[in-house]
Design a protein around this motif. Sequence first.
Motif, PDB file in Angstrom:
ATOM      1  N   SER A  67       0.838  -1.204   0.000  1.00  0.00           N
ATOM      2  CA  SER A  67       0.000   0.000   0.000  1.00  0.00           C
ATOM      3  C   SER A  67       0.870   1.250   0.000  1.00  0.00           C
ATOM      4  CB  SER A  67      -0.903  -0.004   1.232  1.00  0.00           C
ATOM      5  OG  SER A  67      -1.510   1.249   1.361  1.00  0.00           O
ATOM      6  N   PRO A  68       0.638   2.176  -0.925  1.00  0.00           N
ATOM      7  CA  PRO A  68       1.418   3.422  -0.953  1.00  0.00           C
ATOM      8  C   PRO A  68       1.264   4.217   0.342  1.00  0.00           C
ATOM      9  CG  PRO A  68      -0.041   3.268  -2.857  1.00  0.00           C
ATOM     10  CD  PRO A  68      -0.384   2.128  -1.979  1.00  0.00           C
ATOM     11  N   ALA A 113       6.718  22.729  12.721  1.00  0.00           N
ATOM     12  CA  ALA A 113       5.362  22.852  12.174  1.00  0.00           C
ATOM     13  C   ALA A 113       5.239  22.057  10.874  1.00  0.00           C
ATOM     14  CB  ALA A 113       5.017  24.321  11.937  1.00  0.00           C
ATOM     15  N   GLY A 117       2.969  18.658  10.296  1.00  0.00           N
ATOM     16  CA  GLY A 117       2.017  18.497   9.197  1.00  0.00           C
ATOM     17  C   GLY A 117       2.266  17.213   8.424  1.00  0.00           C
ATOM     18  N   ALA A 120       1.376  14.200  10.682  1.00  0.00           N
ATOM     19  CA  ALA A 120      -0.075  14.092  10.885  1.00  0.00           C
ATOM     20  C   ALA A 120      -0.740  13.528   9.641  1.00  0.00           C
ATOM     21  CB  ALA A 120      -0.665  15.454  11.239  1.00  0.00           C
ATOM     22  N   SER A 121      -0.333  14.018   8.462  1.00  0.00           N
ATOM     23  CA  SER A 121      -0.957  13.516   7.229  1.00  0.00           C
ATOM     24  C   SER A 121      -0.582  12.058   6.998  1.00  0.00           C
ATOM     25  CB  SER A 121      -0.566  14.384   6.039  1.00  0.00           C
ATOM     26  OG  SER A 121       0.794  14.263   5.774  1.00  0.00           O
ATOM     27  N   GLY A 124      -2.660   9.897   9.295  1.00  0.00           N
ATOM     28  CA  GLY A 124      -4.028   9.802   8.782  1.00  0.00           C
ATOM     29  C   GLY A 124      -4.111   8.866   7.594  1.00  0.00           C
ATOM     30  N   THR A 125      -3.138   8.990   6.691  1.00  0.00           N
ATOM     31  CA  THR A 125      -3.109   8.166   5.480  1.00  0.00           C
ATOM     32  C   THR A 125      -3.047   6.676   5.829  1.00  0.00           C
ATOM     33  OG1 THR A 125      -1.939   9.960   4.372  1.00  0.00           O
ATOM     34  CG2 THR A 125      -1.831   7.809   3.338  1.00  0.00           C
ATOM     35  N   SER A 128      -6.208   5.351   7.889  1.00  0.00           N
ATOM     36  CA  SER A 128      -7.469   5.098   7.192  1.00  0.00           C
ATOM     37  C   SER A 128      -7.410   3.818   6.377  1.00  0.00           C
ATOM     38  CB  SER A 128      -7.851   6.285   6.311  1.00  0.00           C
ATOM     39  OG  SER A 128      -7.017   6.364   5.201  1.00  0.00           O
ATOM     40  N   VAL A 129      -6.237   3.500   5.781  1.00  0.00           N
ATOM     41  CA  VAL A 129      -6.113   2.226   5.064  1.00  0.00           C
ATOM     42  C   VAL A 129      -6.196   1.073   6.064  1.00  0.00           C
ATOM     43  CG1 VAL A 129      -4.591   0.806   3.650  1.00  0.00           C
ATOM     44  CG2 VAL A 129      -4.831   3.215   3.146  1.00  0.00           C
ATOM     45  N   TYR A 131      -7.831   1.131   8.789  1.00  0.00           N
ATOM     46  CA  TYR A 131      -9.232   1.046   9.218  1.00  0.00           C
ATOM     47  C   TYR A 131     -10.064   0.277   8.203  1.00  0.00           C
ATOM     48  CZ  TYR A 131     -13.782   2.410  11.010  1.00  0.00           C
ATOM     49  OH  TYR A 131     -15.048   2.374  11.515  1.00  0.00           O
ATOM     50  N   VAL A 132      -9.817   0.539   6.906  1.00  0.00           N
ATOM     51  CA  VAL A 132     -10.538  -0.208   5.862  1.00  0.00           C
ATOM     52  C   VAL A 132     -10.174  -1.689   5.969  1.00  0.00           C
ATOM     53  CG1 VAL A 132     -10.872  -0.507   3.371  1.00  0.00           C
ATOM     54  CG2 VAL A 132     -10.707   1.783   4.318  1.00  0.00           C
ATOM     55  N   VAL A 171       3.522  18.899  17.500  1.00  0.00           N
ATOM     56  CA  VAL A 171       2.674  20.081  17.708  1.00  0.00           C
ATOM     57  C   VAL A 171       2.993  20.719  19.058  1.00  0.00           C
ATOM     58  CG1 VAL A 171       0.290  20.873  18.015  1.00  0.00           C
ATOM     59  CG2 VAL A 171       0.822  19.268  16.191  1.00  0.00           C
ATOM     60  N   VAL A 174       6.082  22.806  18.840  1.00  0.00           N
ATOM     61  CA  VAL A 174       5.798  24.119  18.239  1.00  0.00           C
ATOM     62  C   VAL A 174       5.293  25.060  19.330  1.00  0.00           C
ATOM     63  CG1 VAL A 174       4.261  25.363  16.669  1.00  0.00           C
ATOM     64  CG2 VAL A 174       5.304  23.238  15.930  1.00  0.00           C
TER      65      VAL A 174
END
Lengths: 187, 187
Positions: A67-68, A113, A117, A120-121, A124-125, A128-129, A131-132, A171, A174
Amino acid sequence: MASTDEQTKTAPESGYPPRRSPPNLFGIDFGLRLLVFASAVTALVVLVTSKQTKTIPISRDAKFQHSPAFIYLLVALAVTCLYSIVTMFASFFAISSPSPSPKLLFHLILFDAVMAGVMASATGTAGSVAYVGLKGNSHVNWNKICNLYDKFCWHIGSSTAVSLVASITLVLLVVISAYSLYRRTNC
Amino acid sequence: MASTDEQTKTAPESGYPPRRSPPNLFGIDFGLRLLVFASAVTALVVLVTSKQTKTIPISRDAKFQHSPAFIYLLVALAVTCLYSIVTMFASFFAISSPSPSPKLLFHLILFDAVMAGVMASATGTAGSVAYVGLKGNSHVNWNKICNLYDKFCWHIGSSTAVSLVASITLVLLVVISAYSLYRRTNC
């Protein structure tokens, strides 16, 4: 006690009104950077070791390279590891300094910062995979895979969770640097 | 020219050596907040209007509510919209002020950093599910759905792209506030 007395004595001599010296928060800063490093390394190791082979009718692998999203997490974690090592040095040398340079604080905010970012992304990425994989999605016939590849999913889930710790800590870093900078404006 | 002459004249009278007044970057700050708001609203509208019904043998919907990832993006975008409206007021009133309070700058950094983290993770979350929808994943038999639901995917993709703009702008806002704070320490 002697050193604080010295500070309040020397301040008026320079012609300025006496002022409280801004607090040096680089002790906490260093600790948090250590936490970022520890969590990034942990997440990285758990992610990389997530391969699981399952013999269903035929033997099939589940690998994070499939998975990418997980490759992105891997890259983000590797960059965060390197970044936390570099900034730990800066933080370590700033602990001993009586008043760390505002320029250092500004640059730490800037890069922290950006890294927050990115992390965090990536979290999330990958999350979510994962989670699926855990729940599937009946609307589009994406089957869950975590009932088959339990060890693989456990690795991915743990890696994502520890990555979340790294993101939140970045975070926090920061905010701490911003607070140090804010306290230095009271002059 | 007259106003800058006045500044350099009045500064020595107060007993301090003459100093350059830190720049007021709230003009840029306000503009960027407007960009965050515009991109969040755009992404929100594009996401909410992403429903597509397809009659294959039977009629089937593709709705953003079918995936928790898109619901998370929706919530993050709604919060960012509200947040950008509130902080636009703060930013707008700070434009006219000759020297914005360091406390305001610190609080803006604090909340902007948190919002940047939330938006970045939501963008990653929605983006990775959209990517699986676009490309599928043959290793775990997740079929691509974007060849069927083209309009739906276009909406989700655009929403994610505009959310990315909002995330990057929030990181920029952190950096700009930090720079303002840094310039105020030169006294």
